[in-house]
Design a protein around this motif. Structure first.
Motif, short mmCIF file in Angstrom:
data_model
loop_
_atom_site.label_atom_id
_atom_site.label_comp_id
_atom_site.label_asym_id
_atom_site.label_seq_id
_atom_site.Cartn_x
_atom_site.Cartn_y
_atom_site.Cartn_z
N CYS A 75 0.85 -1.18 0.00
CA CYS A 75 0.00 0.00 0.00
C CYS A 75 0.88 1.23 0.00
N TYR A 76 0.27 2.37 -0.31
CA TYR A 76 0.98 3.65 -0.32
C TYR A 76 0.60 4.48 0.89
N PHE A 77 1.56 5.29 1.33
CA PHE A 77 1.30 6.33 2.31
C PHE A 77 1.66 7.66 1.69
N SER A 78 0.78 8.62 1.89
CA SER A 78 0.99 9.96 1.33
C SER A 78 1.09 10.98 2.45
N THR A 79 2.08 11.87 2.38
CA THR A 79 2.24 12.98 3.32
C THR A 79 2.52 14.24 2.53
N VAL A 80 2.65 15.35 3.23
CA VAL A 80 2.99 16.60 2.55
C VAL A 80 4.37 16.52 1.91
N GLU A 81 5.18 15.54 2.32
CA GLU A 81 6.53 15.38 1.77
C GLU A 81 6.56 14.47 0.56
N ASN A 85 5.76 3.68 -0.92
CA ASN A 85 5.12 2.37 -0.90
C ASN A 85 5.71 1.50 0.20
N VAL A 86 4.86 0.73 0.88
CA VAL A 86 5.30 -0.34 1.78
C VAL A 86 4.90 -1.65 1.11
N SER A 87 5.90 -2.45 0.75
CA SER A 87 5.65 -3.72 0.06
C SER A 87 5.52 -4.85 1.06
N PHE A 88 4.32 -5.41 1.14
CA PHE A 88 4.10 -6.55 2.02
C PHE A 88 4.92 -7.75 1.54
N ARG A 89 5.03 -7.89 0.23
CA ARG A 89 5.77 -9.02 -0.32
C ARG A 89 7.25 -8.92 0.04
N ASP A 90 7.83 -7.73 -0.08
CA ASP A 90 9.26 -7.56 0.24
C ASP A 90 9.53 -7.69 1.73
N GLU A 94 4.13 -11.71 2.10
CA GLU A 94 2.70 -11.97 2.19
C GLU A 94 1.95 -10.98 1.32
N GLU A 95 0.63 -11.17 1.22
CA GLU A 95 -0.23 -10.26 0.50
C GLU A 95 -1.61 -10.27 1.14
N VAL A 96 -2.45 -9.32 0.75
CA VAL A 96 -3.84 -9.30 1.17
C VAL A 96 -4.71 -9.43 -0.08
N MET A 97 -5.99 -9.67 0.14
CA MET A 97 -6.94 -9.81 -0.97
C MET A 97 -7.98 -8.70 -0.87
N VAL A 98 -8.15 -7.93 -1.92
CA VAL A 98 -9.21 -6.93 -1.97
C VAL A 98 -10.45 -7.59 -2.57
N TYR A 99 -11.46 -7.77 -1.72
CA TYR A 99 -12.70 -8.45 -2.11
C TYR A 99 -13.76 -8.03 -1.10
N GLY A 100 -14.84 -7.45 -1.57
CA GLY A 100 -15.81 -6.80 -0.71
C GLY A 100 -16.48 -7.74 0.29
N GLN A 101 -16.75 -7.21 1.47
CA GLN A 101 -17.42 -8.01 2.50
C GLN A 101 -18.79 -8.48 2.05
N THR A 102 -19.48 -7.65 1.29
CA THR A 102 -20.78 -8.06 0.76
C THR A 102 -20.64 -9.30 -0.11
N GLU A 103 -19.56 -9.37 -0.89
CA GLU A 103 -19.32 -10.53 -1.74
C GLU A 103 -18.98 -11.75 -0.89
N VAL A 104 -18.20 -11.55 0.18
CA VAL A 104 -17.89 -12.65 1.09
C VAL A 104 -19.18 -13.22 1.68
N THR A 105 -20.07 -12.34 2.11
CA THR A 105 -21.33 -12.78 2.71
C THR A 105 -22.17 -13.56 1.70
N LYS A 106 -22.24 -13.06 0.47
CA LYS A 106 -23.00 -13.76 -0.58
C LYS A 106 -22.42 -15.15 -0.82
N PRO A 374 13.86 0.08 7.97
CA PRO A 374 13.30 -1.20 7.49
C PRO A 374 12.46 -1.93 8.53
N SER A 375 12.87 -1.94 9.79
CA SER A 375 12.10 -2.66 10.81
C SER A 375 10.73 -2.03 11.02
N ALA A 376 10.60 -0.71 10.83
CA ALA A 376 9.31 -0.04 10.96
C ALA A 376 8.38 -0.48 9.84
N ARG A 377 8.90 -0.60 8.62
CA ARG A 377 8.09 -1.09 7.50
C ARG A 377 7.67 -2.53 7.72
#
Length: 389
Positions: A75-81, A85-90, A94-106, A374-377
């Motif tokens: 995901c990205y973080f945006s500031t005035v500076e 990007n923070v890479s979960f894979r790097d 790992e990764e996450v899945m973008v899939y709506g909760q409404t679809e999960v419920t269905k 790096p440890s913070a990321r």
């Protein structure tokens, strides 16, 4: 009726618990206050942790998610500076899945229908009885009649305003809460997402989030005062404010259009302890609420289901009650970890009413540390993809 586990609430946590238990040969009855169309009309978040994804696959409800969901590796973080990007894979592979909760419920409803699970909709005035006895039962009203479900255990999956938590006596239950002094104004629009990954923006005008459901359906949020109402915000006013809080290069290329859903959600952190009382177990929003900043609400509910399911399996298959006896303790450890992460994300990214220029610089410094240390990321990435069960 008689069953082994009576489940109050036909949302994703109640349906997932019912699905897993039925697949293991343990009978359930799900009581849902609303009809199915109402349940499926709820618009909720859609970032799934690896643990949630694995549970959907285990439950036989992942075919459409695997086909239509969108794996995200950061995901990205945006500031005035600027934006980074923070890479979960790097960081944690790992990764996450973008899939709506409404679809999960269905998908869970479809899976329940396939195995012939018992789900009773329009069940009014559901009430647990004799919770501390060896023979608890539920009553509910339907079609003008009061009906009864006898069971061994009760799972309260009925949300923050449900009856389950309120059935625990005040002298036993302890609530922890923080209510935040702002809300999220969100819209859903049939537009191309602003970026390939989510963008979390810290801006002196307030927080913003650019998210998505699929390649042609976007979800956007901006922080607003609690006094604001949806009708105060036209679509044009929303887009203008959102663009002012996102990086210029993102705003310049953003596709805009009419909103197909618009709402304001207040933010709160809430946990109740214990999550077990007698033969009743609290699951999901019945026991805890997190700000949506960390994308933890649905995922925490699923981890509760995991712990309760494992405890029930051990009890019915091996006569071992250890998992049930430790359910509250084990679930709460993960809940408080996710609570901390959501609180940290919320505190770092939002503009608070009494916030000074110093406070703003501290937020920017916190974000800069993620960029440079790096440890913070890695810590951020590990929490975002989900602490292990």
């Amino acid at each position: 009726m008689k069953t082994q586990v009576g489940i109050i609430g036909g949302g994703p946590s109640g349906l997932m618990l019912s699905q897993l238990l039925n697949m293991a040969g343990i009978s359930t009855v799900v009581l849902e206050r609303k009809d199915r169309d109402y349940v499926l009309s709820r618009i909720r978040a859609g970032v799934l942790e690896r643990g949630t994804v694995d549970m959907l696959r285990k439950a036989g409800a992942a075919e459409r998610m695997d086909r239509e969901g969108h794996p995200h590796q950061g995901c990205y973080f945006s500031t005035v500076e600027g934006m980074f990007n923070v890479s979960f894979r790097d960081e944690v592979d790992e990764e996450v899945m973008v899939y709506g909760q409404t679809e999960v419920t269905k998908d869970l409803y479809d899976a329940q229908d396939k195995i012939g699970a018992t789900i009773i909709h329009d069940a009014d005035n559901v009430t647990p009885h004799d919770i501390t006895s060896d023979a608890p039962y539920l009553t509910y009203e339907k079609d003008g009649e009061t009906r009864r479900v006898d069971c061994d255990f009760i799972a309260g999956c009925d949300g923050f305003h449900g009856v389950s938590r309120k059935s625990i006596p005040d002298n036993i239950r302890k609530d922890y809460e923080r209510v935040y002094p702002f809300g999220w104004l969100g819209i859903l629009s049939e537009t191309k997402p602003a970026a390939e990954e989510l963008i979390y923006a810290n801006h002196p005008r307030g927080f913003a989030l650019a998210s998505m459901r699929n390649d042609n359906l976007s979800r956007y949020y901006i922080q607003v005062p609690l006094t604001d109402k949806v009708e105060d915000w036209s679509d044009d006013a929303f887009w203008d404010e959102l663009k002012s809080r996102l990086p210029e290069e993102v705003a310049a290329g953003m596709e805009t259009g009419p909103s197909i859903e618009k709402s304001i959600a207040p933010l709160r952190s809430f946990v109740t302890e214990p999550m077990r009382y007698g033969q009743m177990f609290l699951v999901g929003d019945a026991a805890h609420i997190v700000p949506p900043t960390g994308a933890k609400g649905l995922n925490l509910a699923m981890s509760d289901v995991h712990y309760l399911y494992e405890g029930l399996i051990a009890f019915y298959k091996d006569g071992d009650a250890t998992g049930l006896d430790k359910y509250s303790e084990v679930a709460l450890q993960r809940i408080w970890g996710a609570m901390r992460f959501s609180w940290w994300m919320t505190s770092m990214l939002h503009r608070f009413p009494d916030q000074s220029d110093f406070d703003q610089r501290m937020q920017e410094s916190e974000l800069r540390q993620m960029l440079t240390v790096p440890s913070a990321r890695a810590t951020m990435a590990l929490n975002y993809v989900g602490l292990p069960f």
